[in-house]
Design a protein around this motif. Sequence first.
Motif, PDB file in Angstrom:
ATOM      1  N   PHE A  39       0.849  -1.187   0.000  1.00 27.31           N
ATOM      2  CA  PHE A  39       0.000   0.000   0.000  1.00 27.31           C
ATOM      3  C   PHE A  39       0.889   1.243   0.000  1.00 27.31           C
ATOM      4  O   PHE A  39       1.628   1.479   0.956  1.00 27.31           O
ATOM      5  N   PHE A  40       0.839   2.013  -1.080  1.00 29.46           N
ATOM      6  CA  PHE A  40       1.682   3.202  -1.176  1.00 29.46           C
ATOM      7  C   PHE A  40       0.904   4.360  -1.768  1.00 29.46           C
ATOM      8  O   PHE A  40       0.214   4.207  -2.774  1.00 29.46           O
ATOM      9  N   LYS A  63       7.059   8.446  -7.832  1.00 27.62           N
ATOM     10  CA  LYS A  63       5.712   8.343  -8.391  1.00 27.62           C
ATOM     11  C   LYS A  63       4.684   8.669  -7.307  1.00 27.62           C
ATOM     12  O   LYS A  63       4.909   8.389  -6.126  1.00 27.62           O
ATOM     13  N   ILE A  96      -9.789   1.892  -8.800  1.00 29.61           N
ATOM     14  CA  ILE A  96      -8.444   1.305  -8.797  1.00 29.61           C
ATOM     15  C   ILE A  96      -8.154   0.733 -10.188  1.00 29.61           C
ATOM     16  O   ILE A  96      -7.053   0.853 -10.712  1.00 29.61           O
ATOM     17  N   GLN A  97      -9.199   0.134 -10.796  1.00 30.50           N
ATOM     18  CA  GLN A  97      -9.028  -0.398 -12.155  1.00 30.50           C
ATOM     19  C   GLN A  97      -8.844   0.726 -13.160  1.00 30.50           C
ATOM     20  O   GLN A  97      -8.148   0.577 -14.157  1.00 30.50           O
ATOM     21  N   ALA A  98      -9.509   1.856 -12.914  1.00 26.10           N
ATOM     22  CA  ALA A  98      -9.509   2.922 -13.913  1.00 26.10           C
ATOM     23  C   ALA A  98      -8.250   3.776 -13.860  1.00 26.10           C
ATOM     24  O   ALA A  98      -7.959   4.500 -14.800  1.00 26.10           O
ATOM     25  N   CYS A  99      -7.494   3.713 -12.772  1.00 23.94           N
ATOM     26  CA  CYS A  99      -6.286   4.553 -12.659  1.00 23.94           C
ATOM     27  C   CYS A  99      -5.164   3.941 -13.490  1.00 23.94           C
ATOM     28  O   CYS A  99      -4.752   2.815 -13.251  1.00 23.94           O
ATOM     29  N   PRO A 100      -4.654   4.698 -14.481  1.00 22.04           N
ATOM     30  CA  PRO A 100      -3.598   4.143 -15.328  1.00 22.04           C
ATOM     31  C   PRO A 100      -2.240   4.096 -14.632  1.00 22.04           C
ATOM     32  O   PRO A 100      -1.294   3.526 -15.157  1.00 22.04           O
ATOM     33  N   TYR A 101      -2.120   4.724 -13.458  1.00 19.83           N
ATOM     34  CA  TYR A 101      -0.815   4.900 -12.841  1.00 19.83           C
ATOM     35  C   TYR A 101      -0.602   4.005 -11.617  1.00 19.83           C
ATOM     36  O   TYR A 101       0.420   4.094 -10.960  1.00 19.83           O
ATOM     37  N   GLY A 102      -1.573   3.178 -11.297  1.00 19.46           N
ATOM     38  CA  GLY A 102      -1.440   2.303 -10.133  1.00 19.46           C
ATOM     39  C   GLY A 102      -1.325   3.074  -8.841  1.00 19.46           C
ATOM     40  O   GLY A 102      -0.685   2.622  -7.887  1.00 19.46           O
ATOM     41  N   ALA A 103      -1.939   4.255  -8.782  1.00 18.85           N
ATOM     42  CA  ALA A 103      -1.750   5.134  -7.633  1.00 18.85           C
ATOM     43  C   ALA A 103      -2.708   4.819  -6.494  1.00 18.85           C
ATOM     44  O   ALA A 103      -2.584   5.377  -5.416  1.00 18.85           O
ATOM     45  N   ARG A 104      -3.695   3.952  -6.737  1.00 19.41           N
ATOM     46  CA  ARG A 104      -4.721   3.704  -5.720  1.00 19.41           C
ATOM     47  C   ARG A 104      -4.613   2.306  -5.143  1.00 19.41           C
ATOM     48  O   ARG A 104      -4.119   1.383  -5.784  1.00 19.41           O
ATOM     49  N   TYR A 105      -5.105   2.158  -3.931  1.00 17.76           N
ATOM     50  CA  TYR A 105      -5.203   0.842  -3.306  1.00 17.76           C
ATOM     51  C   TYR A 105      -6.441   0.844  -2.419  1.00 17.76           C
ATOM     52  O   TYR A 105      -7.022   1.900  -2.155  1.00 17.76           O
ATOM     53  N   TYR A 140       3.703  -2.088 -10.510  1.00 21.27           N
ATOM     54  CA  TYR A 140       3.564  -1.012  -9.533  1.00 21.27           C
ATOM     55  C   TYR A 140       3.283  -1.649  -8.174  1.00 21.27           C
ATOM     56  O   TYR A 140       2.560  -2.650  -8.090  1.00 21.27           O
ATOM     57  N   ASN A 150       1.331  -1.073  -5.768  1.00 21.25           N
ATOM     58  CA  ASN A 150      -0.059  -1.260  -5.340  1.00 21.25           C
ATOM     59  C   ASN A 150      -0.777  -2.339  -6.134  1.00 21.25           C
ATOM     60  O   ASN A 150      -1.917  -2.675  -5.839  1.00 21.25           O
ATOM     61  N   GLU A 151      -0.117  -2.848  -7.171  1.00 17.47           N
ATOM     62  CA  GLU A 151      -0.836  -3.735  -8.086  1.00 17.47           C
ATOM     63  C   GLU A 151      -0.843  -5.191  -7.667  1.00 17.47           C
ATOM     64  O   GLU A 151      -1.435  -6.026  -8.343  1.00 17.47           O
ATOM     65  N   HIS A 156      -7.795  -7.026  -7.463  1.00 19.47           N
ATOM     66  CA  HIS A 156      -8.950  -6.444  -6.796  1.00 19.47           C
ATOM     67  C   HIS A 156     -10.278  -7.066  -7.198  1.00 19.47           C
ATOM     68  O   HIS A 156     -11.202  -7.128  -6.414  1.00 19.47           O
ATOM     69  N   VAL A 193     -12.698   1.021 -19.810  1.00 19.00           N
ATOM     70  CA  VAL A 193     -11.565   1.361 -18.943  1.00 19.00           C
ATOM     71  C   VAL A 193     -10.327   1.597 -19.811  1.00 19.00           C
ATOM     72  O   VAL A 193      -9.657   0.662 -20.216  1.00 19.00           O
ATOM     73  N   ALA A 212      -7.529   2.725 -19.124  1.00 17.42           N
ATOM     74  CA  ALA A 212      -6.243   2.437 -18.497  1.00 17.42           C
ATOM     75  C   ALA A 212      -5.812   0.999 -18.736  1.00 17.42           C
ATOM     76  O   ALA A 212      -4.648   0.668 -18.573  1.00 17.42           O
ATOM     77  N   TRP A 248      -8.829  -4.778 -21.589  1.00 20.38           N
ATOM     78  CA  TRP A 248     -10.276  -4.560 -21.559  1.00 20.38           C
ATOM     79  C   TRP A 248     -10.713  -3.547 -22.605  1.00 20.38           C
ATOM     80  O   TRP A 248     -11.740  -3.732 -23.258  1.00 20.38           O
ATOM     81  N   LYS A 308       0.135  -2.248 -15.255  1.00 19.40           N
ATOM     82  CA  LYS A 308      -0.132  -1.139 -16.159  1.00 19.40           C
ATOM     83  C   LYS A 308       1.158  -0.416 -16.528  1.00 19.40           C
ATOM     84  O   LYS A 308       1.140   0.506 -17.340  1.00 19.40           O
TER      85      LYS A 308
END
Lengths: 242, 419
Positions: A68-69, A113, A154-163, B21, B23-24, B28, B195, B197, B201, B354
Amino acid sequence: MRDVLAFLLSGGAIGGILKILPSSALAKEAPRKGKWYGFGVSVDKCIGCARCMEACKTENDVPREPFFFRTWVERYIIRKDGEAVVKAIEPNVEAAPDTSGDRSILRSFFVPKLCNQCADPPCAQVCPVGATFQTEDGVVLVNVKTCVGCRYCIQACPYGARYLHPVTRTADKCTFCYHRISQNLLPACVEVCPTQARIFGDLNSAASPLTRFRRMNKIHVLKPALNTEPKVYYASLDGEVR
Amino acid sequence: MSHELTRTLTELLPQIQGYIYPNEIEVHWGLLIVVYPYITGIVAGAFILASLVKVFNVKEVQPLYRLSLLTALSYLLVAPLPLLSHLGHPERCFEMFLTPQPSSAMAMFGFVYAWYLMAVLLIEIWFVYRTDMIAWSDEESGAMKWIHKVLSLFSRDRSESAISFDHKALKTITIIGIPSAFLLHGYVGFIFGSVKANPWWSSVLMPIAFLFSAIVSGVALVILLYMVITPLTGAKINMKCVDKAIDFLFYAVIVDFTLEFVDFIHRIYQSEEEIKILSEMVMSKLFMSLVIIQVLLGMVLPLGIIGVTKIFKKRFTLNEDLRKMLYFISVLLIQFGIFTMRWNVVIGGQMFSKSFRGLTTYKMEITGIEGLLYTLVLLALPLVILTVLLKILPPWKELREEGKDLEGGTPGTLPATEA
């Protein structure tokens, strides 16, 4: 019944439909007035000390586990044959392994990042309940009281910034330390950075350090083709960085 | 902090290939979200089969009409459960209806779902069964009498004009229902396809591919149920009906296969930034579920089997039992194929980073809300509901008698003799 018809005819419904097309309908608005926060990263200045990661976890009660970051730092090693070796650096590790004798390395660098606080955020677009939203000063926040934890953002963020925060069971991410910046303090990561690789400021203010940073450097953003209009600007960004 | 989550994620760490990344690492959308499009697909598919009878007047599949409507309803009732169970805060789900975000595909799905349930399926079933329910409540006594009375909303009119109105209403509802069914499952495809990103999909073909795979799974399931239930009631399987339904299934599988193939070729030919990591994923993480199960066992093999029964039609018409067995195997294979297709979309879309630099892995749990056992319960639940519905709204008359009428009415083309 008459009210419903009046609503449908008044164009409220049409407005709702238009909102489905945010990139065309919303992105190119007139320049925002007031504060419009952004962030600068000077790739050449980052030494990979991970103090920003540590400060962020402490300041924002981010779970300590390494899954988690809100912010992290990537280390890139580009070899002469073109191969790129990427790794997220781990905090509390004494030092990165010494690679100075390795002749196969062409160049190497660190890239911090964080959430890009997009002007046109896909996470806010997909949130089914509007829990993720953009503040008037351009920061994308999550309302922990209404987030249902569906994880679509979380799926929609292209940058992996969410958790997904394991305790609150809601989506979580960088807020630019909103509780600090609203009191005219710097975000924790900017505050602790020893080399000033991280710059924070108001994009609309001519006097802000961020405006100076954008004037003095060649700027790039991450994944510009996705048209999310990130507000985290990178100087000296390498083409290998995604 | 859930101790279990930390343990699972720590176990996954050594299995990461390349760079992802940080968090990946947590996948999920797990098994529950695989089940969700699978179940919704069956709803849409079963309804399309029902509409063949009412709108396109395909008389041969009449025996499947009521069964497919009831199947659609029992799966539709279960469809929101996997979504609800998966939420971090299921108690807040009503927010999606109270304060929906108009730009969110997921929020709008709630309304599409409600529309489909309330405005299409329930009304259609009510009109189909109205006169029957009146007749039943006249004959019966006790609880069932009252159940049918209440379900028929105390309507008593069995006059000719009322019945002809029923027919008209049914036709109208089915005509509204077809685009609604398309909307229902097209929308599920859109939830993934929009989506941007995620390149696995993000495809305009996604809603259409979802739609046709939905038709495939729905039709296959109703055929399967018909072939299992009919002998249990002591009746004989009407092969003329099954032949016709298999015909439709065959063409639907071909369209579905073509769509997926077009998507595949398009990706390879365009060969964009992500192609390297996606092909790596298909060749390693998804090889078994995509190449072997979904494509070879779930599409090519059943297409081959049904194709053979078509090419050597004469030989197979004589041996009805063999044909029945081959059909049975085909629809089972197709069912598995579509389930793995959902798996490959949902899980596959989260197997690669990603950053396009690495692959992660998914470890299915056994117990717990995201686990295999709960999923099996969810998959069995529609069948339980269907059993109850079959008790309350029995379609047997149609399954048996109209089947007989067909056999007796048009003799000659297919000998319905026992082999």
